[in-house]
Design an enzyme around this catalytic site. Structure first.
Site, PDB file in Angstrom:
ATOM      1  N   GLY A  19      -0.326  -4.959   0.891  1.00 19.82           N
ATOM      2  CA  GLY A  19      -1.582  -4.653   0.230  1.00 19.82           C
ATOM      3  C   GLY A  19      -1.737  -5.355  -1.101  1.00 19.82           C
ATOM      4  N   GLU A  28       4.876  -6.696   6.968  1.00 20.26           N
ATOM      5  CA  GLU A  28       4.336  -5.605   7.792  1.00 20.26           C
ATOM      6  C   GLU A  28       5.092  -5.388   9.098  1.00 20.26           C
ATOM      7  OE1 GLU A  28       1.149  -6.742   4.975  1.00 20.26           O
ATOM      8  OE2 GLU A  28       2.561  -7.842   6.227  1.00 20.26           O
ATOM      9  N   ASP A  33      -1.691  -7.947   7.601  1.00 15.63           N
ATOM     10  CA  ASP A  33      -3.098  -7.565   7.521  1.00 15.63           C
ATOM     11  C   ASP A  33      -3.643  -7.854   6.127  1.00 15.63           C
ATOM     12  OD1 ASP A  33      -1.698  -5.480   6.258  1.00 15.63           O
ATOM     13  OD2 ASP A  33      -3.149  -3.962   6.911  1.00 15.63           O
ATOM     14  N   GLY A  78       0.823  -1.193   0.000  1.00 11.56           N
ATOM     15  CA  GLY A  78       0.000   0.000   0.000  1.00 11.56           C
ATOM     16  C   GLY A  78       0.863   1.251   0.000  1.00 11.56           C
TER      17      GLY A  78
END
Length: 350
Positions: free
Chosen positions: A113, A136, A144, A64
């Site tokens: 992401g 992450e 996530d 992301g």
């Protein structure tokens, strides 16, 4: 230049990420565009399947775009990040439960992401340069975008290993771990996508499947199971130290770079998500408990500063790897009450 191209071609809904200069990192706006397209294609009988791919050779999607999250968080605006993650997770759930074939072509880096918009699909294609990871913890977050569910479903204790070390998986390892399904050489992708669009039949993928070069995880899984079988990060660290082997020492070196709070929370998260009744909604709701608090109470802002902003690779974590946190893990994963994650989709006409 548009960051994403969404259109229909034959019997396929096409999504192409087009930010090669940023390794196709996904922005908040791109998430919303993908969600809207997927919702609209649900009711289009001519669309038999969805294809998501990306331009360039280096990455399908390296994660992301977190710079805006960092800027907002440093200014004390935690709402932006909380909204970003909420809406991104809703998209991840939509992809995981999508009733039409969802075909992801993952060349190069697929991380964070990028995993969320590909590895929950029904057909996940890798090639000779694919590298998939959930990194992450290196920036103070837990795995996530539904990654905790993929890790919980991985063989043995492989999920704990991948989630705490941020290790990268090449094609065979990704298939073994359950992050991908099929190896197809990159040179065949263009013609294969044309065939998928013409026929609307995802079954043609199997005709092009090839065996991937064997990766290390299949051989490493017995020692991973022994070393990562503990109930908490402290147990895992103690087992690695006691083993004192080339593998355990290299693993400790990898983990020492990451946020102790994030790693400890990742272990607990994977344990909570694992089980016969595990599902994408439970995993995302648990992840959101952490990310909702990550900017204000976690290592996220410091992790992004060290890795992305200043790039000094010297984060000052809140806790020590030699004394992993326990109480703080429980606090980060406590229910959010009225702020709990929901999965209400936006009106497709909005």
């Amino acid at each position: 230049m548009n960051d994403i191209h969404i259109h229909t071609q034959g019997h396929a809904g096409r999504i192409t990420l087009d930010r090669p200069q940023a390794l196709n990192a996904i922005t908040y706006e791109m998430c919303l565009e993908i969600e809207l397209a997927l919702i609209n294609w649900l009711s289009d009988d001519n669309i038999k399947l969805v294809i998501i791919d990306a331009t360039g050779d280096k990455a399908f999607c390296a994660g992301g775009d977190i710079q805006d999250l960092y800027k907002a968080g440093c200014a004390g605006d935690f709402d932006y990040g909380q909204t970003f993650w909420r809406d991104e997770y809703r998209l991840n759930a939509l992809i995981a439960e999508y009733p039409k074939p969802y075909v992801a072509f993952m060349q190069g880096f697929t991380m964070g992401g990028g995993v969320g918009i590909s590895c929950h699909g029904s057909h996940r294609i890798v090639c000779e340069n694919s590298q998939i990871a959930m990194p992450e913890v290196s920036i103070g977050l837990v795995p996530d975008v539904g990654g905790s569910l993929l890790l919980a479903r991985a063989p043995g204790r492989l999920g704990e290993y991948l989630g705490t070390t941020a290790a990268r998986m090449q094609a065979d390892c990704a298939i073994f771990a359950g992050f991908a399904d099929t190896y197809i050489p990159r040179a065949q992708w263009s013609d294969l996508i044309e065939t998928l669009c013409e026929t609307g039949n995802a079954a043609v993928l199997e005709q092009h499947s090839k065996p991937a070069i064997s990766g290390p995880l299949r051989e490493q899984i017995p020692q991973i199971n022994r070393l990562f079988g503990g109930e908490a990060l402290r147990d895992i660290k103690n087992a690695l130290v006691a083993k004192n082997s080339e593998f355990s020492n290299e693993t400790l070196k990898q983990m020492a770079r990451n946020s102790p709070l994030a790693m400890a929370s990742a272990v607990e998260l994977i344990h909570r998500v694992r089980g016969p009744n595990a599902n994408i909604y439970h995993a995302l709701e648990m992840e959101y408990r952490f990310t909702f608090r990550a900017q204000e109470k976690g290592d996220f802002l410091e992790g992004v500063r060290a890795a992305v902003i200043d790039k000094d690779r010297s984060p000052e974590w809140l806790h020590s790897f030699d004394n992993p946190p326990a109480l703080e893990v429980s606090q980060m994963l406590m229910p959010l009450g009225e702020n709990a994650l929901t999965f209400e989709q936006k009106d497709a006409t909005s």
